[in-house]
Design an enzyme around this catalytic site. Structure first.
Site, PDB file in Angstrom:
ATOM      1  N   LYS A 117       0.842  -1.207   0.000  1.00 19.20           N
ATOM      2  CA  LYS A 117       0.000   0.000   0.000  1.00 19.20           C
ATOM      3  C   LYS A 117       0.872   1.250   0.000  1.00 19.20           C
ATOM      4  CE  LYS A 117      -3.728  -2.606   2.065  1.00 19.20           C
ATOM      5  NZ  LYS A 117      -4.441  -3.071   3.242  1.00 19.20           N
ATOM      6  N   ASP A 141     -11.207   2.218   3.835  1.00 18.98           N
ATOM      7  CA  ASP A 141     -11.513   0.782   3.709  1.00 18.98           C
ATOM      8  C   ASP A 141     -13.027   0.555   3.625  1.00 18.98           C
ATOM      9  OD1 ASP A 141      -9.394  -0.965   3.463  1.00 18.98           O
ATOM     10  OD2 ASP A 141      -8.941  -0.993   5.614  1.00 18.98           O
ATOM     11  N   GLN A 150      -4.727  -1.750   9.509  1.00 16.54           N
ATOM     12  CA  GLN A 150      -4.585  -3.088   8.936  1.00 16.54           C
ATOM     13  C   GLN A 150      -5.139  -4.147   9.900  1.00 16.54           C
ATOM     14  OE1 GLN A 150      -3.246  -3.680   5.735  1.00 16.54           O
ATOM     15  NE2 GLN A 150      -4.077  -5.714   6.120  1.00 16.54           N
TER      16      GLN A 150
END
Ligand code: NDP
Length: 258
Positions: free
Chosen positions: A31, A98, A75
């Site tokens: 990322k 997200d 994460q």
């Protein structure tokens, strides 16, 4: 990016990683690399595994208020002593790149959203860019997780597919998957979808990321067995994975615009 910057839009992504899970480390590095490649500012907050929930929430609150940070990504999975739900709730929905915050999940359900979850959005982009229209087609999603299966089914429904969701209690799974014009596998088991489960001419999207007996990255679909039977199929690696990252970049730019 230059066009955006000329308009005063400067996307910035904060990536939080707690602990030292090797898979999470690879995802976070990918990322950050994607941000660097396209000129998005990014910063990593690597916290030790013993970080308390309070410390993590405090970091998120700070990131919520910082102007140069348009997107925040925590994460998953988090260490067991930290409640994922509480953490996801703490992220400002407008920075939730997200799209895991309940506000964004609800917006997706209604079909009026700012962000789409990256993996299902990447799958839809692959389908669209391949000239495939889900409208009126039998779409079968195997897997019902909150991050892949459920939103995937919702996006196919928004695209007017006739959608069936399968899971571990589904009976006669092969019978259901064989009906699929578009089959999405998000199970997490290597070679789970075999040729006998796929209709001739189907479109097969493999979301799975597993390690086989030799430790090699592989999907949920028996690619070699299925590839000659279907109209289109995504490989693993090199299929849905890179699309997930591309959609994260898109969401980060969108967050900056918001
Ligand atoms: P989860 O483990 O959360 O969900 C797996 C789903 O598969 C569950 O709904 C489960 O059913 C279902 N399932 C398990 N066994 C069976 C079975 N025998 N028959 C039918 N359904 C079954 O996984 P995720 O959704 O998080 O991820 C799925 C896969 O996608 C993983 O390999 C993951 O690594 C990968 N992934 C890839 C991404 C990418 O960028 N390419 C991003 C995110 C995930 P039940 O609900 O009944 O338990």
């Amino acid at each position: 990016m230059e066009g955006l910057q000329a308009k005063g839009i400067h996307p910035g992504l904060a990536v939080i990683i707690v602990g030292d899970d090797p898979a999470s480390r690879v995802y976070v590095n990918n990322k950050k690399k994607a941000c660097a490649e396209i000129g998005i500012y990014s910063e990593e907050h690597a916290l030790p595994a013993e970080t308390t929930e309070g410390e993590l929430l405090s970091l998120i609150r700070t990131l919520n208020t910082r102007k140069e940070i348009s997107g925040i990504l925590c994460q998953l999975p988090l260490p067991k002593h930290i409640c994922e739900e509480t953490v996801l709730l703490a992220i400002d929905p407008k920075k939730d790149v997200d799209a895991f915050h309940p506000v964004n999940v609800g917006k997706i359900m209604i079909g009026d959203y700012d962000f789409l979850p990256c993996t299902p959005a990447g799958v839809m982009e692959l389908i669209r860019e391949s000239g495939i229209d889900p409208a009126g087609k039998e779409c079968v999603v195997v897997g019902r997780s909150n991050i892949v299966g459920k939103p995937q089914a919702m996006l196919l429904l928004h695209a007017h597919g006739t959608v069936t969701i399968c899971h571990s209690r589904t009976q006669n799974l092969a019978e259901v998957t064989r009906r699929a014009d578009i089959l999405v596998a998000a199970v997490g088991r290597a070679n789970f979808i075999t040729a006998d489960m796929v209709k001739e001419g189907a479109v097969v999207i493999d979301v799975g990321m597993n390690r086989n007996a030799e430790g090699k990255l592989c999907g949920d679909v028996d690619f070699e067995g299925v590839k000659d039977k279907c109209a289109a199929i995504t490989p693993v690696p090199g299929g849905v994975g890179p699309m997930t990252i591309a959609m994260l970049m898109k969401n980060t730019v969108r967050a900056a615009q918001l």
